[in-house]
Scaffold this active site. Structure first.
Site, short mmCIF file in Angstrom:
data_model
loop_
_atom_site.label_atom_id
_atom_site.label_comp_id
_atom_site.label_asym_id
_atom_site.label_seq_id
_atom_site.Cartn_x
_atom_site.Cartn_y
_atom_site.Cartn_z
N SER A 132 -7.22 3.99 -1.50
CA SER A 132 -7.00 2.54 -1.43
C SER A 132 -8.27 1.74 -1.64
CB SER A 132 -6.38 2.16 -0.09
OG SER A 132 -5.09 2.73 0.04
N GLU B 103 -0.99 -7.91 2.43
CA GLU B 103 -0.84 -6.46 2.29
C GLU B 103 0.19 -5.90 3.26
OE1 GLU B 103 -3.31 -2.25 2.65
OE2 GLU B 103 -3.80 -3.95 3.96
N ASP C 281 0.84 -1.20 0.00
CA ASP C 281 0.00 0.00 0.00
C ASP C 281 0.88 1.25 0.00
OD1 ASP C 281 -1.97 2.00 0.55
OD2 ASP C 281 -3.22 0.45 1.46
N HIS D 41 -1.36 2.47 -5.15
CA HIS D 41 -1.16 3.86 -5.57
C HIS D 41 0.20 4.27 -5.03
CE1 HIS D 41 -1.81 4.91 -1.40
NE2 HIS D 41 -2.92 4.17 -1.43
#
Length: 536
Positions: A113, A333, A63, A380
């Site tokens: 997100s 993640e 992330d 991103h």
């Protein structure tokens, strides 16, 4: 590493340059680079396409892990090993197939997100702050959610008979993991206490409720205990901390409900490392591990006696899931990379990225490349810059050897915006504190995201599909095709011709047709306001 200049800048540059050159004498020989290039070229020529059907999918999502973060983390990893750093090879650097994904959402150039998770997990782009719902949904408007839900590759894999899991360093209700199982007009509806009464009346449910009821997830690892228990329930680890108490207003204990749903199976709920370590993957059917009331601690601040690392949680998840002869899908993640960036703490963000890379290495160690598609990407980027002409081997968290025009030093890593914007009496502060927050050009309490493309790296069956510049929603379709899950089963049927698709655009009372132009504009404006205030 060259120290802060004490004399003239030009003199320091010369001295540092001499010192640096002595470290890299082999690189002054042309044959050093030619030999290296020949080996790389031959490896590329020898590479064969892996066209197997992927039995397993390992999906690693960093992330906020944009290209600048990748580069800086690579250097930090090498420097932690007492190397100069620039030439270091991360585990993810070894992936032979690399592409770029365009991250914009339907309504904003720079996405959050939730919108990105819906794209790369569900295969459909959507609006800011919406998760698991297409772009006909409006931020925070429950009625626009109904009929516009989209399912994820985790659901496709479960429907195909595979085992599925999520591992995160954030709360398990956060945007990225939520994209794999939830449908919510607001990414912030973590529990019922976070929802407006109108949304409840319209039939929407909170993300924690959906976590245990939407899809039968075999492994759930992360944080987020307080969203699962009734208001006032004392946290087992922090019983005197009011802000760690349970938050649910409906009185439901979703942890106990999850345990009841698994009656007849070997299902473990754990909240500390001792109990986690005691879980035997060979005999475990289900695992829910929630190590914090909210997000997990940063890797550099983690208590190893209480909380396992992302490497350990990744290993446990794989060992439980891989018992299924039909294979598995696992989302891992590295969520706190992004959160450290939001706080302007580049050091924390890079250490999180290094830990994330180690988890990738563990994943490769435990699986076989011929049957496991492994994909690494970011959702991103962040407005992190890498500048200042630092010498080779200069600390990636250190200062440029050059001073700025105000005769003050500056770090080679800085932010385009963030909490590090500090001008006192018209002057930037000097760099002294070990807890230094990187300087930022624009003053905001938390950095925004940035909108450039992100890297997508892949290896294993059909990894060559992840090349070129693609829309972010393509990722879910490519993974589904490789594993023969979801709607496109041509790969396991030996077909490559495009499937016949009949598209019908229709309006419904809960969908796009029911939303007027003025309501759509209002929804976009509300999304913009929330984007300023919500931690993404």
């Amino acid at each position: 590493v060259c120290k802060r200049p004490l004399l003239k800048v030009k003199l320091v540059l010369v001295l540092c340059s001499v010192k640096t050159r002595t470290l890299f004498l082999p690189e002054e020989n042309s044959e050093f680079w030619r030999s290296q290039a020949r080996k790389t070229l031959q490896a590329a020529l020898d590479r064969k396409l892996n066209t197997n059907v992927a039995r397993n999918i390992l999906f690693f999502l960093g992330d906020g892990m944009g290209l600048t973060t990748l580069t800086a983390a690579r250097i930090l990893k090498g420097q932690l090993e007492n190397q100069p750093g620039e030439e270091t090879v991360m585990t993810m650097d070894t992936f032979p197939n690399v592409g770029l994904a365009k991250t914009y959402s339907v309504d904003f150039q720079v996405a959050d997100s939730a919108a990105t998770a819906t794209a790369y997990l569900c295969g459909v782009k959507t609006n800011l702050n919406i998760v698991g719902v297409n772009a006909a949904g409006r931020n925070g408007v429950c009625r626009t959610q109904k009929g516009n839900e989209v399912t994820s590759i985790l659901k496709w894999a479960k429907d195909a008979g595979k085992s599925v899991g999520i591992v995160t360093t954030t709360r398990v209700q956060h945007a990225t993991p939520a994209g794999s199982y939830a449908h919510s007009a607001s990414r912030t509806w973590y529990c019922d206490a976070d929802m407006p009464e109108s949304a409840k009346r319209d039939g929407c449910t909170d993300i924690s409720f959906q976590l245990i009821n939407n899809t039968d997830i075999d492994v759930i690892i992360g944080g987020g205990r307080k969203y699962m228990t009734p208001t006032g329930t004392k946290d087992p680890e922090y019983p005197t901390d009011f802000f760690s108490n349970g938050e649910r207003k409906d009185g439901r204990d979703l942890i106990k409900e999850w345990q009841n749903l698994k009656t007849g199976k070997v299902a473990h709920y754990v909240w500390n490392k001792a109990d986690f370590d005691a879980v035997d993957p060979e005999t475990t059917d289900y695992l829910m591990a929630l190590f914090e009331p909210g997000d997990l601690r940063y890797e550099e601040e983690r208590d190893p006696s209480m909380d396992p690392s992302i490497v350990e949680t990744t290993e446990k998840a794989i060992r439980i899931l891989q018992k299924n002869p039909k294979g598995f899908f696992l989302l891992v993640e590295g969520g706190r990379i992004d959160q450290a960036h939001h706080a302007g703490r580049a050091s924390m963000a890079l250490h999180e990225a290094v830990a994330f890379d180690r988890a990738i290495a563990k994943g490769l160690e435990l699986t076989e490349e011929h049957e496991t598609l492994t994909v690494v990407m970011a959702d991103h980027s962040q407005p992190l810059t890498f500048n200042g002409f630092p010498f080779r081997g200069n600390s990636i968290l250190g200062k440029s050897p050059l001073w700025a025009g105000d005769m003050l030093p500056y770090t080679t890593l800085m932010y385009g915006n963030g909490p590090g914007h500090k001008i006192v009496n018209g002057t930037r502060p000097d760099i002294q504190s070990k807890d230094y927050i990187q300087q930022a050009a624009v003053p905001v309490d938390t950095t925004t995201h940035s909108g450039e493309d992100v890297a997508v790296l892949a290896r294993g069956p059909m990894a060559h599909l992840f090349q070129g510049v693609n829309e972010q929603n393509y990722i879910a379709h490519a993974m589904g095709y490789a594993a023969c899950v979801g709607a496109d089963l041509r790969h396991c049927e030996g077909q490559t011709a495009p499937p016949l698709v009949h598209t019908t655009l229709k309006y419904n009372k809960n969908g796009a047709g029911a939303v007027s132009a003025s309501a759509a504009l209002l929804g976009s404006l509300l999304s913009g306001l929330l984007a300023i205030t919500i931690l993404m």
